[in-house]
Write an enzyme that holds these catalytic residues in place. Structure first.
Site, PDB file in Angstrom:
ATOM      1  CB  SER A  19     -57.449  49.300  26.057  1.00  0.00           C
ATOM      2  OG  SER A  19     -56.921  50.387  26.712  1.00  0.00           O
ATOM      3  CG  ASP A  64     -58.870  53.096  29.158  1.00  0.00           C
ATOM      4  OD1 ASP A  64     -58.850  52.873  30.383  1.00  0.00           O
ATOM      5  OD2 ASP A  64     -58.054  52.564  28.381  1.00  0.00           O
ATOM      6  CG  ASP A  71     -58.164  48.647  29.920  1.00  0.00           C
ATOM      7  OD1 ASP A  71     -58.313  49.852  29.655  1.00  0.00           O
ATOM      8  OD2 ASP A  71     -57.124  48.022  29.636  1.00  0.00           O
ATOM      9  CG  ASP A 116     -54.986  50.862  30.866  1.00  0.00           C
ATOM     10  OD1 ASP A 116     -55.896  51.510  30.316  1.00  0.00           O
ATOM     11  OD2 ASP A 116     -54.234  50.077  30.257  1.00  0.00           O
TER      12      ASP A 116
HETATM   13 MG    MG Z   1     -56.784  50.977  28.596  1.00  0.00          MG
END
Ligand code: MG
Length: 440
Positions: free
Chosen positions: A95, A234, A236, A238
């Site tokens: 992440s 960020d 990934d 999300d």
């Molecule tokens: Mg993330």
């Protein structure tokens, strides 16, 4: 206590989250999920392919059918879980953490992220994982992820004509992460300038977390003029934050408050969910639309649990993660960006921000040992009076302000965070509780 699971999956540098551990955790997850169809995905981190191989091997070795999405954003993987009707999902991604970190995020068949508590059940199965018989090991399948499918699903949830007609000009900072997979979607909807758009596990452009200090290049780009907003994600994809047309950084709390406004104004809803550490602005807006606010512990898994159990229209947290239930129970950065564009088609982002309830924050952290920090929270829990919420640390709500005192889940700190109508009042609250904590 869980041995490996943190708030959101199992996280560590390569010497902690080793391929061996990834394999054993995946075997246990395979058993926990009923040895059925499990999807796997990874972000672009350098250790990603290596760990993913161990994850696939672990799952297949206990008899699971493995569907490999390959390089994928976290919300994209969760959407695919729904589409493929999988019995579970493992995403290899750390992440917003530094490049030398990686993690396994586990998601169950209902799209709910596995929390620390449920992770303990999986850890218990690590000792019981037995290999499948040789002729029960199933072939692995590749189901290449295409951001186009995710983009199509997102586009169905907004007024595309309205967005296109607005001719928005956007500056995008993909941060060398998987949000860059959505470059074509944004190009179709707006006039785009992108930075850090090469997907690269070394994060050469900026650190993964889209915090204010980390996105200064984007801020400066927007300040040069000619843009309606700057967007950043960020690694990934999300988490999502924005910069308004004047170059002001918009914190995650405000992104969530705007998302609540958009959602409830358009579709209504009985309730919203957010963590006990999120600004009251979201609750104020929900109240205006007749919706109540469900508070959860800090961490995305708790929000996805709330979403699945209750009549929750939208959920989000202060770091800039919003869950849109029409897509999945995952925080969806690309979706949040497109939803915000729908609002921006009406008036400038700064005007929307000006309409939000105004709150100011202050925070501090105090170093304590692992044992001591829990002891302090326990003591404070007994002495606190008034409107006290003990879900995660101690949150005390006053008329138009609140303060939360929490033991950090990963570091040896007590964190104190306050919110009030003025900066001075927020700072005063933090000082007051700092004194209280130090006197305990
Ligand atoms: Mg993330």
């Amino acid at each position: 206590m869980s041995r490996y699971f943190g708030t959101n999956g199992v996280r560590g540098v390569f010497t902690e989250l080793t391929p061996e551990l990834a394999l054993r955790l995946s075997q246990a997850f395979g058993l926990w999920s009923g040895k059925e169809k499990i999807l796997v995905a990874r972000d672009m981190r350098l250790t990603g392919e290596c760990l993913l191989s161990a994850v696939k091997s672990g799952l297949a070795s206990v008899g699971c059918e493995v569907l490999d999405l390959g390089l994928c954003s976290a919300p994209g993987a969760e959407l695919m879980l729904k589409k493929e009707r999988g019995n579970g999902l493992i995403i290899v991604t750390a992440s917003h953490n530094p490049p030398d970190w990686n993690a396994l995020k586990f998601v169950d068949k209902n799209g709910i992220t596995v929390s620390r508590e449920r992770g303990e059940e999986i850890e218990k199965l690590m000792e019981k994982a037995a290999l499948a018989k040789w002729d029960e090991v199933k072939p692995m399948r590749k189901v290449p992820y295409s951001a186009e499918q995710h983009a199509e699903a997102i586009e169905k949830t907004v007024d595309l004509n309205k967005i296109r007609k607005a001719n928005l000009r956007l500056a995008l900072d993909f941060g060398n992460g998987t949000s860059a997979l959505y470059s074509d979607m944004f190009k179709k909807l707006a006039k785009v300038t992108a930075i850090n758009s090469d997907i690269d596990g070394k994060f050469p452009g900026r650190p993964s977390e889209p915090s204010e200090p980390n996105v200064q290049n984007l801020v400066n780009l927007v300040k040069q003029g000619g843009y309606d907003a700057g967007f950043a994600w960020d690694g990934d994809a999300d988490r999502f934050i924005a910069i308004d047309e004047k170059g002001n950084f918009i914190v995650g709390d405000k992104i969530f408050a705007l998302s609540v406004l958009l959602k409830l104004r358009k579709e209504g809803g009985k309730s919203i969910a957010t963590t006990v550490a999120t600004s009251r602005a979201a609750e104020d807006i929900a109240k205006k639309y007749g919706a109540k606010t469900v508070y959860t512990q800090v961490g995305a898994p708790y929000l996805s649990e709330a979403m699945a159990k209750q009549d929750v229209a939208i959920a989000g947290e202060e770091v800039g993660g919003v869950i849109w239930r029409e897509l999945s129970f995952a925080k969806d950065g690309p979706a949040t960006a497109v939803k915000l564009m729908e609002l921006m088609a009406e008036k400038p982002l700064s005007s929307w921000i000006a309409e939000l309830p105004q709150y100011y924050n202050a925070k501090t952290k105090i170093h304590f040992s692992k044992e001591k920090k829990l002891e302090i929270i326990e003591k404070l829990s007994k002495t606190s009076k008034g409107k006290v919420n003990k879900l995660d640390g101690i949150r005390i709500d006053f008329e138009d302000s609140w303060v939360i005192v929490r033991a950090s889940g990963t570091e040896d700190y007590i964190r104190i965070f306050a919110e009030a109508r003025t900066k001075e009042k927020a700072e005063k609250l933090v000082k007051e509780y700092e004194k209280t904590v130090l006197a305990l």
